[in-house]
Motif scaffolding. Structure first.
Motif: not given
Length: 151
Positions: A124-151
């Motif tokens: 994390a920086g001040d206003d950006n976060i880099l998230i590292v996902v493994k395996p890379k095939e799960k990246t879209a799934e994690i992104t959708k999970k986060i998007e669903s929480m944002i609203g």
């Protein structure tokens, strides 16, 4: 005064005094010659993940949570995402979250705390976060999970 130093003093105050309100905390800081605004105190409380606990006489005080699992619940994560995350994008096994200024560390800590097995870690920086996902095939799934929480 730098945030880290101020928050160390807040930690000491919370551990050694009964602080019931943000105003009480601001007053205690000012008595130690630390100038703060209500917004700064509010941000510090949020970033430090302080909670209100019963004192026993019907009143409450600020404290650190006893159980990390309560601190890093999915519900808390969703609230934090709704309050702080403003954009999300991903590529390969990396997700980038754009947050409001000053909130990235608290959001990243919450992500780390829920211990999703697909997330290796965050930076994390001040206003950006880099998230590292493994395996890379799960990246879209994690992104959708986060998007669903944002609203």
């Amino acid at each position: 005064m730098k945030k880290i130093a101020r928050q160390a003093i807040i930690k000491e105050i919370i551990e050694n005094n009964i602080i019931e309100t943000q105003e009480d905390l601001a007053t205690e800081l000012k008595s130690r010659h630390i100038a703060v605004t209500q917004a700064t105190v509010s941000r510090d409380i949020k970033e430090m993940m302080l909670v209100k606990v019963p004192v026993g006489d019907g009143s409450y005080r600020y404290a650190f949570p006893n159980e990390k699992s309560l601190t890093f619940s999915q519900e808390r994560m969703a609230r934090m995402f709704q309050d702080a995350v403003i954009a999300i994008n991903f590529s390969e096994n990396l997700i980038v979250l754009k947050t409001l200024p000053g909130t990235a560390n608290a959001v990243a800590s919450t992500i780390d705390g829920v211990k999703w097995p697909e997330i290796i870690g965050t930076v994390a920086g001040d206003d950006n976060i880099l998230i590292v996902v493994k395996p890379k095939e799960k990246t879209a799934e994690i992104t959708k999970k986060i998007e669903s929480m944002i609203g």
